[in-house]
Every structure is written in C-alpha cells, then in structure tokens.
Design a protein around this motif. Structure first.
Motif, PDB file in Angstrom:
ATOM      1  N   GLY A  34       0.825  -1.215   0.000  1.00 26.79           N
ATOM      2  CA  GLY A  34       0.000   0.000   0.000  1.00 26.79           C
ATOM      3  C   GLY A  34       0.852   1.254   0.000  1.00 26.79           C
ATOM      4  N   TYR A  35       2.036   1.163  -0.652  1.00 22.65           N
ATOM      5  CA  TYR A  35       2.979   2.284  -0.717  1.00 22.65           C
ATOM      6  C   TYR A  35       2.865   2.981  -2.069  1.00 22.65           C
ATOM      7  CZ  TYR A  35       5.615   0.908   3.529  1.00 22.65           C
ATOM      8  OH  TYR A  35       6.008   0.638   4.807  1.00 22.65           O
ATOM      9  N   VAL A  36       3.554   4.111  -2.192  1.00 24.13           N
ATOM     10  CA  VAL A  36       3.600   4.846  -3.455  1.00 24.13           C
ATOM     11  C   VAL A  36       4.830   4.393  -4.236  1.00 24.13           C
ATOM     12  CG1 VAL A  36       3.889   7.129  -4.485  1.00 24.13           C
ATOM     13  CG2 VAL A  36       2.483   6.871  -2.446  1.00 24.13           C
ATOM     14  N   TYR A  37       4.659   4.114  -5.516  1.00 19.02           N
ATOM     15  CA  TYR A  37       5.791   3.722  -6.364  1.00 19.02           C
ATOM     16  C   TYR A  37       6.302   4.944  -7.126  1.00 19.02           C
ATOM     17  CZ  TYR A  37       8.187   2.079 -10.531  1.00 19.02           C
ATOM     18  OH  TYR A  37       9.101   1.924 -11.551  1.00 19.02           O
ATOM     19  N   ILE A  38       7.604   5.199  -7.013  1.00 20.47           N
ATOM     20  CA  ILE A  38       8.214   6.337  -7.716  1.00 20.47           C
ATOM     21  C   ILE A  38       9.263   5.818  -8.689  1.00 20.47           C
ATOM     22  CG2 ILE A  38       9.504   8.497  -7.451  1.00 20.47           C
ATOM     23  CD1 ILE A  38       8.336   8.566  -4.525  1.00 20.47           C
ATOM     24  N   ASP A  39       8.968   5.919  -9.974  1.00 21.16           N
ATOM     25  CA  ASP A  39       9.847   5.407 -11.033  1.00 21.16           C
ATOM     26  C   ASP A  39      10.816   6.513 -11.466  1.00 21.16           C
ATOM     27  OD1 ASP A  39      11.028   4.410 -13.311  1.00 21.16           O
ATOM     28  OD2 ASP A  39       9.164   3.794 -14.275  1.00 21.16           O
ATOM     29  N   THR A  40      12.018   6.524 -10.867  1.00 21.71           N
ATOM     30  CA  THR A  40      12.982   7.592 -11.186  1.00 21.71           C
ATOM     31  C   THR A  40      13.497   7.452 -12.617  1.00 21.71           C
ATOM     32  OG1 THR A  40      14.875   6.350 -10.323  1.00 21.71           O
ATOM     33  CG2 THR A  40      13.696   7.745  -8.769  1.00 21.71           C
ATOM     34  N   GLY A  41      13.592   6.232 -13.100  1.00 20.42           N
ATOM     35  CA  GLY A  41      14.041   6.021 -14.481  1.00 20.42           C
ATOM     36  C   GLY A  41      13.102   6.689 -15.475  1.00 20.42           C
ATOM     37  N   ALA A  42      11.802   6.621 -15.177  1.00 19.05           N
ATOM     38  CA  ALA A  42      10.809   7.255 -16.054  1.00 19.05           C
ATOM     39  C   ALA A  42      10.996   8.765 -16.065  1.00 19.05           C
ATOM     40  CB  ALA A  42       9.396   6.902 -15.588  1.00 19.05           C
ATOM     41  N   MET A  43      11.427   9.331 -14.927  1.00 19.80           N
ATOM     42  CA  MET A  43      11.653  10.779 -14.863  1.00 19.80           C
ATOM     43  C   MET A  43      12.828  11.170 -15.763  1.00 19.80           C
ATOM     44  SD  MET A  43      10.976  11.238 -10.757  1.00 19.80           S
ATOM     45  CE  MET A  43      10.885  13.020 -10.650  1.00 19.80           C
ATOM     46  N   LEU A  67      16.154  23.410 -20.086  1.00 20.74           N
ATOM     47  CA  LEU A  67      14.879  22.849 -20.546  1.00 20.74           C
ATOM     48  C   LEU A  67      14.087  22.314 -19.342  1.00 20.74           C
ATOM     49  CD1 LEU A  67      13.259  21.879 -23.153  1.00 20.74           C
ATOM     50  CD2 LEU A  67      14.462  19.716 -22.890  1.00 20.74           C
ATOM     51  N   LEU A  68      14.808  21.693 -18.414  1.00 21.51           N
ATOM     52  CA  LEU A  68      14.197  21.079 -17.236  1.00 21.51           C
ATOM     53  C   LEU A  68      13.574  22.114 -16.290  1.00 21.51           C
ATOM     54  CD1 LEU A  68      13.651  18.513 -15.628  1.00 21.51           C
ATOM     55  CD2 LEU A  68      16.022  18.499 -14.883  1.00 21.51           C
ATOM     56  N   GLU A  69      14.083  23.340 -16.338  1.00 18.17           N
ATOM     57  CA  GLU A  69      13.564  24.405 -15.461  1.00 18.17           C
ATOM     58  C   GLU A  69      12.071  24.669 -15.692  1.00 18.17           C
ATOM     59  OE1 GLU A  69      16.042  27.845 -15.992  1.00 18.17           O
ATOM     60  OE2 GLU A  69      17.819  26.809 -15.213  1.00 18.17           O
ATOM     61  N   THR A  70      11.624  24.479 -16.925  1.00 14.75           N
ATOM     62  CA  THR A  70      10.215  24.765 -17.236  1.00 14.75           C
ATOM     63  C   THR A  70       9.412  23.490 -17.509  1.00 14.75           C
ATOM     64  OG1 THR A  70      10.788  25.025 -19.572  1.00 14.75           O
ATOM     65  CG2 THR A  70      10.744  27.025 -18.222  1.00 14.75           C
ATOM     66  N   LEU A  71      10.084  22.335 -17.452  1.00  9.08           N
ATOM     67  CA  LEU A  71       9.428  21.065 -17.766  1.00  9.08           C
ATOM     68  C   LEU A  71       8.599  20.585 -16.575  1.00  9.08           C
ATOM     69  CD1 LEU A  71       9.630  19.203 -20.301  1.00  9.08           C
ATOM     70  CD2 LEU A  71      11.283  17.840 -19.021  1.00  9.08           C
ATOM     71  N   LYS A  72       7.364  20.183 -16.823  1.00  7.52           N
ATOM     72  CA  LYS A  72       6.522  19.652 -15.749  1.00  7.52           C
ATOM     73  C   LYS A  72       6.365  18.143 -15.949  1.00  7.52           C
ATOM     74  CE  LYS A  72       3.940  23.837 -14.621  1.00  7.52           C
ATOM     75  NZ  LYS A  72       4.810  24.721 -15.434  1.00  7.52           N
ATOM     76  N   ILE A  73       6.967  17.382 -15.033  1.00  7.37           N
ATOM     77  CA  ILE A  73       6.891  15.918 -15.098  1.00  7.37           C
ATOM     78  C   ILE A  73       5.974  15.451 -13.983  1.00  7.37           C
ATOM     79  CG2 ILE A  73       8.186  13.744 -14.956  1.00  7.37           C
ATOM     80  CD1 ILE A  73      10.703  15.403 -15.735  1.00  7.37           C
ATOM     81  N   ALA A  74       4.958  14.680 -14.332  1.00  4.65           N
ATOM     82  CA  ALA A  74       4.033  14.161 -13.313  1.00  4.65           C
ATOM     83  C   ALA A  74       3.911  12.649 -13.449  1.00  4.65           C
ATOM     84  CB  ALA A  74       2.669  14.810 -13.483  1.00  4.65           C
ATOM     85  N   SER A 109      23.673  11.616 -16.973  1.00  5.99           N
ATOM     86  CA  SER A 109      25.039  11.792 -16.460  1.00  5.99           C
ATOM     87  C   SER A 109      25.348  13.250 -16.093  1.00  5.99           C
ATOM     88  CB  SER A 109      26.059  11.305 -17.502  1.00  5.99           C
ATOM     89  OG  SER A 109      26.104  12.199 -18.607  1.00  5.99           O
ATOM     90  N   HIS A 110      24.472  14.181 -16.494  1.00  3.56           N
ATOM     91  CA  HIS A 110      24.746  15.606 -16.245  1.00  3.56           C
ATOM     92  C   HIS A 110      24.365  16.001 -14.815  1.00  3.56           C
ATOM     93  CE1 HIS A 110      25.589  15.906 -20.458  1.00  3.56           C
ATOM     94  NE2 HIS A 110      24.359  15.594 -20.803  1.00  3.56           N
ATOM     95  N   GLU A 111      25.299  16.629 -14.115  1.00  2.00           N
ATOM     96  CA  GLU A 111      25.096  16.953 -12.699  1.00  2.00           C
ATOM     97  C   GLU A 111      23.872  17.836 -12.460  1.00  2.00           C
ATOM     98  OE1 GLU A 111      27.635  18.382  -8.816  1.00  2.00           O
ATOM     99  OE2 GLU A 111      28.233  19.152 -10.774  1.00  2.00           O
ATOM    100  N   ARG A 112      23.705  18.884 -13.264  1.00  2.00           N
ATOM    101  CA  ARG A 112      22.579  19.802 -13.036  1.00  2.00           C
ATOM    102  C   ARG A 112      21.231  19.113 -13.237  1.00  2.00           C
ATOM    103  NH1 ARG A 112      23.407  25.036 -16.514  1.00  2.00           N
ATOM    104  NH2 ARG A 112      21.345  25.517 -15.677  1.00  2.00           N
ATOM    105  N   LEU A 117      16.377  16.597 -10.498  1.00  5.05           N
ATOM    106  CA  LEU A 117      15.476  15.448 -10.371  1.00  5.05           C
ATOM    107  C   LEU A 117      15.569  14.816  -8.982  1.00  5.05           C
ATOM    108  CD1 LEU A 117      15.509  13.672 -13.855  1.00  5.05           C
ATOM    109  CD2 LEU A 117      13.820  15.196 -12.880  1.00  5.05           C
ATOM    110  N   VAL A 118      16.755  14.800  -8.401  1.00  5.57           N
ATOM    111  CA  VAL A 118      16.921  14.257  -7.047  1.00  5.57           C
ATOM    112  C   VAL A 118      16.099  15.077  -6.053  1.00  5.57           C
ATOM    113  CG1 VAL A 118      18.579  13.991  -5.139  1.00  5.57           C
ATOM    114  CG2 VAL A 118      19.131  13.097  -7.395  1.00  5.57           C
ATOM    115  N   GLU A 119      16.112  16.387  -6.235  1.00  3.32           N
ATOM    116  CA  GLU A 119      15.305  17.287  -5.404  1.00  3.32           C
ATOM    117  C   GLU A 119      13.824  16.898  -5.475  1.00  3.32           C
ATOM    118  OE1 GLU A 119      14.627  21.713  -6.422  1.00  3.32           O
ATOM    119  OE2 GLU A 119      16.718  21.589  -5.782  1.00  3.32           O
ATOM    120  N   MET A 120      13.345  16.651  -6.688  1.00  2.00           N
ATOM    121  CA  MET A 120      11.950  16.260  -6.904  1.00  2.00           C
ATOM    122  C   MET A 120      11.664  14.903  -6.262  1.00  2.00           C
ATOM    123  SD  MET A 120      11.757  17.471 -10.895  1.00  2.00           S
ATOM    124  CE  MET A 120      10.195  16.715 -11.328  1.00  2.00           C
TER     125      MET A 120
END
Length: 231
Positions: A34-43, A67-74, A109-112, A117-120
């Motif tokens: 009954g947990y939430v699944y978070i697919d980081t690979g999909a992000m 590009l990621l600054e304005t991208l909305k991933i849900a 592989s890019h740090e930024r 994404l790690v923050e998210m």
C-alpha cells in the motif's frame, strides 16, 4: 489494502543495472504494501524525450538543465500501471522508445539534471511509504531509506527480458541488446555524478534464477522485518 500510518511506514530503495526488473518488482512491492511507487528512471526518460523532441543534444547538459527548469513531469497511477505526463501530455509509451533508450544514460550523467530530479524525488518520498527504484537511490537519493536492495541478474537474462518486452517489435536482435546492456552498465558505473553502485548497507538480490514473484516476496519479507525492528 490498509495503508500503514506515517510512523509505521518505511522508504524502500531498489537499485540495480538496466534490465534487472527493478520497475516491475518495485511496482508490485508498492502494491502489496500500500505504498507509493516512484519510477525515477521514467523521470530521466521524460527529460531525455523532451530534449530529443526539442532537438537538444544528449551531450549538452547546460541546455538540458535549462529545458528542465520549465518542464513539468508528473507521475500518477493508471488502470494498467503508472502513467508519465510531460507538460500535461501522457508520454508513458513515448518514453520507452528506442530513441530515448539510447540517449537516457547520457542525459542522466549531467550533474545539473540529476540535482534537479533528485530534489523532486526526495520531496516525493518525504512522507515515507515510498518504493523508489533507480541506480543511485540507496547510495545518493535516499541514503537514509530503511530498506535498500541491490537487484541484479546476469547480462544474458537481462537482455532476454528486454527482448521479450520490446526488442522484437523494435527490430533489435538479442545479441545487440546484450552489447547495449554491457555498454549501459559501463556508462552507469563510470559516470562522475552518482554512479551505479551498491550502497554498503544494501541487501544483494540476484534474480537470475528467480521469478518476479519470488523477488517481490523476498523484498516484502525484508520490509516487514525492518518495520518490526522499527517498532
């Protein structure tokens, strides 16, 4: 299934190389607990798809970060599994395309890109009760996860799984997939920022000779032991 209250839930980190079955296993474990699944690979795939569609080279980390600054991933659950939306568009199928698969390791592989994404990802797991899979979850994204699993399998078995999933319809041979998985392993292990590595306190689980059900069963058993220890 009855969801456990916040103080009776743990975070579960599942890491491992390409094709080890992490996503399939993580989804089933989350469902059973009954947990939430978070697919980081999909992000990461969503970012790679957006870059590809925008004509941004996978090697250009600065432009991808912008590009990621304005991208909305849900990420949200659907009737047949997790759906991935990019700026309101359902991109669940598109992020699994061959174009994305061949670019995602370099994009990741890019740090930024990773920092954002790690923050998210950390925000998504803040209230506990998350199952997160990827390549650096236990070692970097959720270093304090109560249960860490490093899921692996032989290259031959991983290639065969990928081939049965989508290789044939994409016109890729089993041998080619094996070569690509070896190359992906090398790229993921050697990247400078958050490489693929087994966390020192992660439990190793080799799924070469195990069914998905057996792998899920083992992880659920470990999680229940961790929960009992925490009480």
């Amino acid at each position: 299934m009855q969801h456990e209250s916040g103080n009776e839930r743990i975070n579960i980190a599942i890491d491992g190389p390409a094709g080890a079955g992490k996503s399939t296993v993580a989804k089933k474990v989350a469902e059973l607990l009954g947990y939430v699944y978070i697919d980081t690979g999909a992000m990461y795939r969503a970012v790679a798809l957006a870059a590809y569609r925008s004509g941004v080279d996978a090697a250009d980390g600065d432009r991808i970060a912008r590009l990621l600054e304005t991208l909305k991933i849900a990420l949200y659950p659907g009737p047949d599994g997790q759906r991935v939306c990019i700026d309101g568009e359902d991109a669940t199928a598109a992020i699994r395309s061959r174009e994305v698969t061949l670019r995602v390791s370099q994009v990741a592989s890019h740090e930024r890109v990773r920092l954002r994404l790690v923050e998210m990802q950390r925000a998504l797991a803040a209230s506990k009760g998350a199952v997160m899979d990827g390549r650096d979850i236990g070692s970097h994204v959720l270093p304090h996860a109560e249960l860490k699993v490093f899921l692996t399998a032989s290259v031959k078995v991983r290639a065969a799984r990928r081939f049965s999933e989508s290789g044939a319809e994409q016109g890729v041979s089993l041998e080619q997939l094996e070569r690509e998985i070896v190359e992906r392993d090398r790229a993921d292990a050697q990247r400078v920022h958050s490489p693929l590595v087994r966390a020192s306190d992660a439990k190793l689980l080799d799924s070469t000779d195990l069914s998905i059900e057996q792998v899920v069963e083992q992880i659920v058993a470990w999680s229940r032991t961790k929960l009992a220890e925490a009480k």
